[in-house]
Design an enzyme around this catalytic site. Structure first.
Site, PDB file in Angstrom:
ATOM      1  CG  ASP A   1      -1.807   1.180   1.349  1.00 54.53           C
ATOM      2  OD1 ASP A   1      -2.662   1.347   0.465  1.00 54.53           O
ATOM      3  OD2 ASP A   1      -1.648   1.955   2.320  1.00 54.53           O
TER       4      ASP A   1
ATOM      5  CD  GLU B   1      -1.967   2.414  -3.662  1.00 58.95           C
ATOM      6  OE1 GLU B   1      -3.109   2.760  -4.020  1.00 58.95           O
ATOM      7  OE2 GLU B   1      -1.647   2.248  -2.463  1.00 58.95           O
TER       8      GLU B   1
END
Length: 685
Positions: free
Chosen positions: A338, A375
């Site tokens: 993330d 990400e």
């Protein structure tokens, strides 16, 4: 009466179980007093044993450690740490607080609200079982990812799952996952977190909102207890480890890999107003990036209140140890990071890429075969898509945006669409990475579901209690003429066709396709594009839609199967735009309505291409022709002539009854009328 005896111990991290006792170790550079407290039950407020570590012989460097005879697996522990309280210098030590060990393998669940949280002592080595649980070890290029949430997947009663919303509940849906054809599940965070930390209500219903997604971890080694079965004090031993480990093993038996969505960019301790649970109390100025001019405040590259100081050696080591644990002991197959751009920044926030923790992870001798997915952006404006070190794959946000715009009918998208279909060599080829470095997706947990993408022009997030200010505003969506739910059959038909058009592009593009949980049954969140706090039936997967949208599920399943059958859709190398095998065909050739005349103009709404089936791995000789028409009217495409072969129709998304044909439908002409807002796929035989 139990007896305990403290000995010198070792500086191995966390709590390590031995036959006669347990070794404890904790890092704190700026502490001057450290105390260990042992508890017999999760709900106990009073410890059964207290030990003040002596810095003269219970400390080496900045690490405090002790071995306690008589402590055993199943006991609980916390740390108390004292040091300077100088907030302006970043120190906020408070000896009154019970702190969690960052290396704790299990943490007491939210069930025990009447007491402070504790670490559970676990001998995690017994969960290895490597001989019984063998990873599928699937090549990245052959991977098809299904992004899912443990609870939301089975919590609805109409899932017909016995253990709804749990790790074990997923086991009851393994046959479903196998039928769909995915090869890997990517689980939203399973690290320990507190779902009830949100102090906010749904303004429409008055119900408390819950942090159901789990992107605010409080421990990097402990599986969340929110997804275990029969939660009560008598079962709080190591159920979360055992049940998670069972999930991994059973998925592997089914040939399905498991990828964890991991959050190392921030923690659930929040900003200066947030709770002190672990890192803040152990050594705040070490674990977090603080503002230079005001160390009472946290740098907020994550958008959630704090940013972990991942460039510090101790934090780097913590993250690497966590990854090695999940990969080496829990036996998962990979990780999606993330806001991974934060892991590529230094302590001053500068992007350092190849010199950062990202490189340490991809070069790590234990993690060298793990699937690593980034990400490539963060909440502080950092956008480093394509800039990650070799060994990393990345969520391709440009693929998502371009495909959405093209299907919506935007102008100026065709050239970029071709690049995305070809595996985004402009992003990943420049650093020597392969096409499968691109994780292609149209939808993910962040944003609209695919059905909402074709049903809403605007986000509808009022129920999140943030005045509709949260969530992405630029969704590149189109409601097909009516906002939201409708009974208009023509609108529904168009929406289904648009969904199928998305699926076609996703499955015929080079790279690794990722599907959002429920898109295969047209999951809706009623226009909420940030449903992180919606732990209710509006967000739980509604399994009744599987029958209502059986045609969408069938199309997904058949397109996944189609992709698996053709190696030319899963290349190891980028297209070279030349005849590499001497059969008279380029590896890929681009066309428009006329052969060899692709329309790259700004006003273009169509694209066609031919992929040579005789690629580096495939000797079947079946070539693939695709025509995409996002124009609102029919377009006639010329079909290439291949000596000795004929064309057969596999896909026509305009054909409502047979969007995907399992029969050999011969094309007996040299053109195909592709209807407005539809796609076709032909194969040669």
């Amino acid at each position: 009466m139990r007896e305990f005896k403290a000995k010198l111990g070792y500086f191995m991290k966390g709590a390590t179980v031995f036959e006669t006792g347990v070794n404890f170790s904790i890092f704190s550079k700026n502490a001057f007093r450290v105390t260990l407290e042992i508890f017999e039950k999760a709900s106990d407020d009073e410890p059964i044993y207290i030990y003040d570590l002596n810095p003269s012989f219970n400390k080496i460097g900045d690490t405090w450690y002790v071995f306690i005879e008589g402590v055993k697996e199943g006991d609980y522990y916390t740390w108390r740490v004292d040091g300077p309280y100088k907030p302006k210098e970043g120190h906020i030590f408070d000896y009154n607080l019970h702190l969690l060990d960052p290396y704790a393998k299990a943490i007491t669940p939210a069930y025990f609200k009447e007491s402070f949280k504790k670490c559970l002592i676990v001998n995690s080595s017994k969960f290895l079982n490597l001989e019984e649980d063998i990873r599928p070890c699937r090549d990245f290029k052959d991977t098809i990812i299904y992004e899912m949430h443990i609870k939301l997947f089975t919590m609805n009663k109409n899932s017909l799952v016995i253990e709804r919303g749990t790790y074990l509940g997923i086991l009851e849906k393994i046959d479903y996952l196998k039928e769909l054809g995915i090869t890997a599940v990517e689980l939203l965070p399973v690290f320990s977190y507190e779902p009830d930390d949100l102090d906010r209500k749904n303004p429409l219903t008055g119900e408390n909102l819950r942090d159901v997604w789990g992107y605010n971890p409080i421990g990097f080694f402990s599986p969340s207890s929110n997804y275990i079965t029969n939660l009560c004090e008598n079962t709080v031993t190591c159920n979360q480890l055992a049940e998670f480990r069972t999930l991994v093993a059973e998925l592997h038996k089914a040939g399905i890999e498991i990828i964890l969505d991991v959050v190392f960019n921030h923690t659930g301790e929040g900003n200066e107003k947030g709770p002190i649970v672990s890192f803040k109390g152990l050594d705040n100025s070490i674990y977090y990036i603080l503002e230079k001019d005001n160390k009472e405040k946290y740098c907020n590259y994550s958008g959630t209140g704090n940013t972990l100081n991942v460039s510090h050696p101790v934090v780097k080591e913590l993250i690497l140890d966590s990854l090695r644990y999940w990969y080496g002991v829990m036996n998962v197959d990979g990780f999606r990071f993330d806001l991974a751009a934060i892991l590529g920044r230094d302590a001053d926030g500068n992007w350092i890429g190849d010199l950062s923790l990202l490189k340490d992870i991809s070069n790590d001798p234990i993690l060298s075969k793990a699937k690593l997915i980034a990400e490539g952006w963060d909440a502080a404006g950092g956008y480093f898509l394509g800039e990650f070190p070799y060994g990393w794959a990345e969520w391709n946000g440009k693929f998502r945006d371009t495909v959405r715009k093209f299907i919506r009918g935007d102008k100026g998208q065709v050239w970029d669409l071709a690049i995305r279909i070809a595996g985004s060599p402009d992003l990943f080829g420049k650093s020597g990475r392969e096409p499968y470095s691109s994780i292609n997706f149209v939808t993910a947990h962040d944003g609209f579901t695919m059905w909402d993408l074709v049903s809403y022009n605007e986000k509808h997030n009022l129920e999140n209690g943030e005045n509709n200010l949260d969530g992405e505003n630029n969704n590149n969506s189109w409601n097909c003429g009516i906002e939201g739910m409708t009974q208009d059959i023509n609108i529904i038909r168009l929406r289904k066709r648009q969904v199928k058009n998305f699926i076609v592009i996703l499955m015929i593009s080079q790279g690794v396709p990722m599907i959002l949980m429920g898109d295969e049954m047209a999951k809706t969140q009623y226009g909420n594009n940030n449903a992180y706090c919606q732990d209710n039936e509006n967000n739980w997967l509604d399994w009744s839609r599987l029958e209502k949208f059986s045609d969408i599920f069938y199309f997904y399943k058949k397109m996944i199967e189609f992709r698996k059958n053709y190696n030319c859709l899963k290349r190891n190398k980028y297209f070279e735009n030349k005849d590499s095998n001497g059969n008279g065909l380029k590896d890929i050739s681009w066309h428009g309505v006329n052969l060899n005349q692709p329309d790259w103009s700004y006003d273009s709404h169509s694209l066609a291409f031919l992929i040579d089936g005789l690629d580096e791995n495939n000797l079947k000789g079946e070539h693939i022709y695709v025509a995409l028409n996002s124009y609102h009217e029919k377009l006639r495409f010329e079909i290439p002539y291949i000596p000795g072969q004929r064309w057969y129709v596999v896909v026509d998304t305009y054909n409502e009854e047979k969007s995907f044909s399992e029969e050999d439908i011969l094309l007996d002409k040299n053109y195909y009328d592709v209807q407005g807002r539809s796609s076709i796929i032909l194969i040669s035989k």
